[in-house]
Design a protein around this motif. Structure first.
Motif, PDB file in Angstrom:
ATOM      1  N   ALA A 152     -13.178 -33.913 -18.421  1.00 22.04           N
ATOM      2  CA  ALA A 152     -13.229 -34.631 -16.715  1.00 22.04           C
ATOM      3  C   ALA A 152     -12.482 -33.571 -16.106  1.00 22.04           C
ATOM      4  CB  ALA A 152     -12.459 -36.000 -16.821  1.00 22.04           C
ATOM      5  N   HIS A 153     -11.190 -33.201 -16.633  1.00 18.77           N
ATOM      6  CA  HIS A 153     -10.421 -32.291 -15.877  1.00 18.77           C
ATOM      7  C   HIS A 153     -10.986 -30.936 -15.551  1.00 18.77           C
ATOM      8  CE1 HIS A 153      -6.735 -31.110 -13.805  1.00 18.77           C
ATOM      9  NE2 HIS A 153      -6.764 -29.906 -14.513  1.00 18.77           N
ATOM     10  N   VAL A 154     -11.689 -30.453 -16.615  1.00 17.25           N
ATOM     11  CA  VAL A 154     -12.056 -29.014 -16.533  1.00 17.25           C
ATOM     12  C   VAL A 154     -13.411 -29.155 -15.390  1.00 17.25           C
ATOM     13  CG1 VAL A 154     -13.356 -27.112 -17.540  1.00 17.25           C
ATOM     14  CG2 VAL A 154     -11.386 -28.355 -18.756  1.00 17.25           C
TER      15      VAL A 154
ATOM     16  N   ASP B 147      -7.260 -22.797 -17.895  1.00 17.00           N
ATOM     17  CA  ASP B 147      -6.498 -22.765 -19.069  1.00 17.00           C
ATOM     18  C   ASP B 147      -5.209 -23.865 -18.976  1.00 17.00           C
ATOM     19  OD1 ASP B 147      -6.085 -22.398 -21.745  1.00 17.00           O
ATOM     20  OD2 ASP B 147      -4.515 -21.007 -21.229  1.00 17.00           O
ATOM     21  N   SER B 148      -5.866 -24.919 -18.184  1.00 20.91           N
ATOM     22  CA  SER B 148      -4.847 -26.076 -17.935  1.00 20.91           C
ATOM     23  C   SER B 148      -5.195 -27.392 -18.820  1.00 20.91           C
ATOM     24  CB  SER B 148      -4.645 -26.719 -16.665  1.00 20.91           C
ATOM     25  OG  SER B 148      -5.759 -27.175 -16.104  1.00 20.91           O
ATOM     26  N   ASP B 149      -5.350 -28.544 -18.708  1.00 21.77           N
ATOM     27  CA  ASP B 149      -5.770 -29.604 -19.090  1.00 21.77           C
ATOM     28  C   ASP B 149      -7.445 -29.616 -19.490  1.00 21.77           C
ATOM     29  OD1 ASP B 149      -6.843 -32.106 -19.588  1.00 21.77           O
ATOM     30  OD2 ASP B 149      -5.887 -33.184 -18.207  1.00 21.77           O
TER      31      ASP B 149
ATOM     32  N   VAL C  68      -6.832 -15.714 -10.475  1.00 22.24           N
ATOM     33  CA  VAL C  68      -6.487 -17.058 -10.398  1.00 22.24           C
ATOM     34  C   VAL C  68      -6.447 -17.529 -11.677  1.00 22.24           C
ATOM     35  CG1 VAL C  68      -6.410 -19.524  -9.308  1.00 22.24           C
ATOM     36  CG2 VAL C  68      -7.168 -17.278  -7.949  1.00 22.24           C
ATOM     37  N   GLU C  69      -5.161 -18.204 -12.408  1.00 23.65           N
ATOM     38  CA  GLU C  69      -5.344 -18.724 -13.496  1.00 23.65           C
ATOM     39  C   GLU C  69      -4.635 -20.402 -13.683  1.00 23.65           C
ATOM     40  OE1 GLU C  69      -5.023 -17.717 -17.916  1.00 23.65           O
ATOM     41  OE2 GLU C  69      -3.163 -17.788 -17.277  1.00 23.65           O
ATOM     42  N   THR C  70      -5.357 -21.288 -13.960  1.00 22.48           N
ATOM     43  CA  THR C  70      -4.557 -22.564 -13.996  1.00 22.48           C
ATOM     44  C   THR C  70      -4.157 -22.783 -15.578  1.00 22.48           C
ATOM     45  OG1 THR C  70      -6.689 -23.926 -14.770  1.00 22.48           O
ATOM     46  CG2 THR C  70      -6.336 -23.505 -12.468  1.00 22.48           C
TER      47      THR C  70
ATOM     48  N   GLY D  72       1.846 -27.441  -9.369  1.00 25.24           N
ATOM     49  CA  GLY D  72       1.067 -28.912  -8.590  1.00 25.24           C
ATOM     50  C   GLY D  72      -0.139 -29.033  -9.764  1.00 25.24           C
ATOM     51  N   ASP D  73      -0.719 -30.166  -9.725  1.00 26.14           N
ATOM     52  CA  ASP D  73      -1.952 -30.283 -10.172  1.00 26.14           C
ATOM     53  C   ASP D  73      -2.878 -29.555  -9.734  1.00 26.14           C
ATOM     54  OD1 ASP D  73      -4.318 -31.499 -11.516  1.00 26.14           O
ATOM     55  OD2 ASP D  73      -3.807 -33.607 -10.844  1.00 26.14           O
ATOM     56  N   SER D  74      -3.726 -28.876 -10.656  1.00 29.16           N
ATOM     57  CA  SER D  74      -4.632 -27.896 -10.428  1.00 29.16           C
ATOM     58  C   SER D  74      -5.843 -28.536  -9.249  1.00 29.16           C
ATOM     59  CB  SER D  74      -5.100 -27.113 -11.725  1.00 29.16           C
ATOM     60  OG  SER D  74      -5.791 -27.988 -12.415  1.00 29.16           O
ATOM     61  N   VAL D  75      -6.041 -29.597  -9.780  1.00 28.60           N
ATOM     62  CA  VAL D  75      -7.214 -30.120  -8.809  1.00 28.60           C
ATOM     63  C   VAL D  75      -6.545 -31.027  -7.371  1.00 28.60           C
ATOM     64  CG1 VAL D  75      -8.671 -30.081 -10.746  1.00 28.60           C
ATOM     65  CG2 VAL D  75      -7.453 -32.204 -10.338  1.00 28.60           C
TER      66      VAL D  75
ATOM     67  N   VAL E 198      -1.130 -21.386 -11.564  1.00 26.22           N
ATOM     68  CA  VAL E 198      -1.104 -22.772 -11.169  1.00 26.22           C
ATOM     69  C   VAL E 198      -0.730 -23.712 -12.448  1.00 26.22           C
ATOM     70  CG1 VAL E 198      -2.159 -24.702 -10.104  1.00 26.22           C
ATOM     71  CG2 VAL E 198      -2.924 -22.367  -9.397  1.00 26.22           C
ATOM     72  N   ASP E 199       0.535 -24.256 -12.326  1.00 29.55           N
ATOM     73  CA  ASP E 199       0.688 -25.438 -13.451  1.00 29.55           C
ATOM     74  C   ASP E 199       1.361 -26.580 -12.885  1.00 29.55           C
ATOM     75  OD1 ASP E 199       1.064 -24.463 -16.702  1.00 29.55           O
ATOM     76  OD2 ASP E 199       1.886 -26.483 -15.742  1.00 29.55           O
ATOM     77  N   VAL E 200       0.849 -27.581 -13.512  1.00 29.58           N
ATOM     78  CA  VAL E 200       1.499 -29.037 -12.955  1.00 29.58           C
ATOM     79  C   VAL E 200       3.036 -29.077 -13.090  1.00 29.58           C
ATOM     80  CG1 VAL E 200       1.100 -30.461 -15.288  1.00 29.58           C
ATOM     81  CG2 VAL E 200       1.004 -31.548 -13.043  1.00 29.58           C
ATOM     82  N   GLU E 201       3.384 -28.181 -14.199  1.00 22.15           N
ATOM     83  CA  GLU E 201       4.914 -28.357 -14.482  1.00 22.15           C
ATOM     84  C   GLU E 201       5.294 -26.967 -15.013  1.00 22.15           C
ATOM     85  OE1 GLU E 201       6.451 -30.841 -17.576  1.00 22.15           O
ATOM     86  OE2 GLU E 201       8.661 -29.977 -16.965  1.00 22.15           O
ATOM     87  N   ILE E 202       6.139 -26.100 -14.082  1.00 18.58           N
ATOM     88  CA  ILE E 202       6.751 -24.938 -14.252  1.00 18.58           C
ATOM     89  C   ILE E 202       8.221 -25.056 -14.879  1.00 18.58           C
ATOM     90  CG2 ILE E 202       6.808 -22.454 -13.711  1.00 18.58           C
ATOM     91  CD1 ILE E 202       4.592 -22.814 -11.711  1.00 18.58           C
TER      92      ILE E 202
HETATM   93  C1  LIG Z   1      -2.465 -23.729 -22.969  1.00 14.31           C
HETATM   94  S1  LIG Z   1      -1.206 -24.036 -21.645  1.00 14.31           S
HETATM   95  C2  LIG Z   1      -1.576 -22.560 -20.858  1.00 14.31           C
HETATM   96  C3  LIG Z   1      -1.262 -21.186 -21.489  1.00 14.31           C
HETATM   97  C4  LIG Z   1      -1.242 -19.940 -20.664  1.00 14.31           C
HETATM   98  N1  LIG Z   1      -2.615 -19.550 -20.016  1.00 14.31           N
HETATM   99  C5  LIG Z   1      -1.215 -18.725 -21.767  1.00 14.31           C
HETATM  100  O1  LIG Z   1      -2.259 -18.080 -21.965  1.00 14.31           O
HETATM  101  O2  LIG Z   1      -0.092 -18.533 -22.243  1.00 14.31           O
HETATM  102  C6  LIG Z   1      -1.576 -25.281 -20.657  1.00 14.31           C
HETATM  103  C7  LIG Z   1      -0.838 -25.529 -19.413  1.00 14.31           C
HETATM  104  O3  LIG Z   1      -1.495 -26.273 -18.579  1.00 14.31           O
HETATM  105  C8  LIG Z   1      -0.691 -27.048 -17.787  1.00 14.31           C
HETATM  106  N2  LIG Z   1      -1.264 -28.167 -17.246  1.00 14.31           N
HETATM  107  C9  LIG Z   1      -1.772 -29.283 -17.852  1.00 14.31           C
HETATM  108  N3  LIG Z   1      -2.350 -30.097 -17.217  1.00 14.31           N
HETATM  109  C10 LIG Z   1      -2.383 -29.393 -15.546  1.00 14.31           C
HETATM  110  C11 LIG Z   1      -2.950 -29.997 -14.495  1.00 14.31           C
HETATM  111  N4  LIG Z   1      -3.572 -31.013 -14.146  1.00 14.31           N
HETATM  112  N5  LIG Z   1      -2.796 -28.925 -13.508  1.00 14.31           N
HETATM  113  C12 LIG Z   1      -2.241 -27.607 -13.597  1.00 14.31           C
HETATM  114  N6  LIG Z   1      -1.668 -27.528 -14.993  1.00 14.31           N
HETATM  115  C13 LIG Z   1      -1.611 -28.297 -16.090  1.00 14.31           C
HETATM  116  C14 LIG Z   1       0.466 -27.396 -18.793  1.00 14.31           C
HETATM  117  O4  LIG Z   1       1.644 -27.836 -18.123  1.00 14.31           O
HETATM  118  C15 LIG Z   1       0.638 -26.128 -19.535  1.00 14.31           C
HETATM  119  O5  LIG Z   1       1.583 -25.339 -19.271  1.00 14.31           O
END
Ligand SMILES: C[S@@+](CC[C@H](N)C(=O)[O-])C[C@H]1O[C@@H](n2cnc3c(N)ncnc32)[C@H](O)[C@@H]1O
Length: 257
Positions: free
Chosen positions: A168-170, A162-164, A81-83, A136-139, A110-114
């Motif tokens: 706080a988010h992590v 690897d998202s926000d 699983v990767e956020t 969707g928002d990962s959390v 998982v990504d908030v915006e694909i």
């Molecule tokens: C650093 S990039 C990911 C890079 C990717 N894992 C790679 O290795 O190529 C961060 C991504 O996190 C997403 N993101 C930011 N906030 C998020 C959230 N609350 N929930 C899910 N995804 C989020 C962004 O839309 C962005 O596409």
């Protein structure tokens, strides 16, 4: 810290509050200092924004991807699983390893915006059958329910965050996704390099505290079933022992259920 490199006399002089020394430029201490500085300056130059994996941009330092490959090969997770999907390169990387190994069921991204172009490229990729995208928002509870529903019972699960990258988010992601992680597997809190690059031109002073490494360290203090432990190198004919990494304090290993 002040560093003076003399490539003619093969020395490196280092001076900070604690010390002032002249080192052998090709010795282990000088190597460590140069390596740390290289990580900072390469991050500042956006070096991780220069690679693709099987056609898709992957936003990572290759050093971390090679170490992660070692873990995936030896751990043999059923589900990764990767956020944080972005262009999808990291999902394709994990899927390609599963395909080559002949082991592993699926990669969930998982990504908030694909973005539409990214989704189309991932969904038309030759490895798309191994990849599930969740937007969707990962959390959020909805996203977490979708992720959990995609994981077959009894699966060996590896999680990469690897998202926000705010503390706080992590921390919320660690609390939400850690229960999915199998014994002896990891939840990886990437990009703690923010802490090291807080004083770089592209950095922010607040990153000294507001970063994924601090979140992982605090999480492990309150959750002793997870310890911070970078995976041991599988091969080493050098005198080195430390990763060159953008992921300090990232590897949280589950040591008991
Ligand atoms: C650093 S990039 C990911 C890079 C990717 N894992 C790679 O290795 O190529 C961060 C991504 O996190 C997403 N993101 C930011 N906030 C998020 C959230 N609350 N929930 C899910 N995804 C989020 C962004 O839309 C962005 O596409």
């Amino acid at each position: 810290m002040k560093i003076v490199i003399d490539d003619v006399n093969k020395t490196l002089e280092v001076a900070d509050k604690e010390r002032k020394s002249k080192l052998d430029l090709y010795g282990p201490e000088a190597y460590s200092l140069i390596a740390e500085l290289w990580m900072k300056t390469s991050w500042n130059q956006k070096y991780p924004y220069t690679f693709t994996w099987m056609g898709r941009p992957i936003i990572q330092h290759p050093e971390d991807m090679l170490r992660l490959q070692e873990v995936i090969y030896h751990l043999k997770p059923d589900v990764i699983v990767e956020t944080g999907v972005a262009h999808g390169g990291s999902l394709i990387f994990y899927a390609s390893l599963m395909k080559f190994m002949g082991y592993g069921e699926k990669v969930i991204g998982v990504d908030v915006e694909i973005r539409r172009s990214n989704r189309e490229a991932i969904e038309s990729h030759e490895l798309s059958s191994i990849i599930t995208l969740i937007e969707g928002d990962s959390v959020s509870s909805e996203t977490l329910a979708c992720v959990s529903a995609e994981i077959p019972p009894g699966s060996k699960v590896l999680v990469i965050l690897d998202s926000d990258h705010s503390y706080a988010h992590v921390m919320k992601e660690l609390i939400a996704y850690a229960p999915l992680v199998s014994l002896n597997s990891y939840i990886v809190s990437t990009d703690g390099i923010m802490r090291e690059v807080a004083d770089a031109p592209r950095g922010k002073p607040g990153w000294v505290h507001d970063n994924p490494a601090n979140a992982a360290e605090d999480f492990s203090k309150n959750n002793p079933q997870f310890v911070i432990e970078a995976p041991a190198w599988k091969f080493n004919e050098s005198n080195l022992s430390k990763n060159l990494t953008a992921w300090p304090s990232a590897w949280l290993k589950r040591v008991y259920k």
